[in-house]
Design a protein around this motif. Sequence first.
Motif: not given
Length: 275
Positions: A196-210, A235-239
């Motif tokens: 998880c990369e938190v780019r802004e409090p309301d924007r996240i970039r995510l990659r997942v190994w399922e 690190l981020a907002k709830r929305r």
Amino acid sequence: MSRSFVKMNGLGNDFVVVEARGAPFRPTPEEVRAIADRESGIGCDQLIAIEPTANADAFMRIWNADGSEVSACGNATRCVGWLLMQAKGDGRATIETLAGLLTTWAAGPRAVTVDMGAPGLGWRDIPMAEDMDTRGVELQVGPIDAPHLHTPGCVSMGNPHVVFFVANAELAPVREVGPMIEHHLLFPEGVNVGFCEVREPDRIRLRVWERGAGETKACGTGACAAVVAASRRGLAKRRATVTLDGGDLKIDWREDDGHVLMSGPVAVEFTGVLP
């Protein structure tokens, strides 16, 4: 008997959905793997069966590509919810899963919101092998004095997630570290691994190994877990909007009831009959 299916995806996280309300459908792990195989089968991340139930519009059973049965899949819930709403001619549908009862509703012509319920935040909820603060667990990858990854958050969204916070998700060692953490002794039932990369409090970039499927283009429960884990750390907002390889999901961890809402598009690829 022949079985019809619908091939669907949510942001590229793809599913073979089988109608099983008329007759039981219980494939063996070998049959699941054969259907999910992208070279010799139909190809999918998960195989889904829509079964009858008295408690909701349908029961959704989920198998990962490796043949294992699992309790939850957010993107599949949105896809099945869309199918049920289309069949009912209604804007809402309820789905029973092994993780509980989920409500879905239309968020656009080909978009669905699902109420994923409240996240599990205790170490037993994940589950983990020992008592730890799930805001930041004692787990690291790399040298002891200079680990590459460390202190991830853990969240259950009906399935277990561990979320590592990284400076650049594009450079995250998903395929190298994902399989190792998936089977770590700290997680007796295995775990989905988020980067998880938190780019802004309301924007996240995510990659997942399922767990049981490998790296996927999108993971709905993983997106929910990332927002919850990031919010708990301040690190981020709830929305927030979560950008995955396949596109964006909008996640809202509501304050009033603690439920996590996930909204995003669904797509129908093709229909067919299982061999």
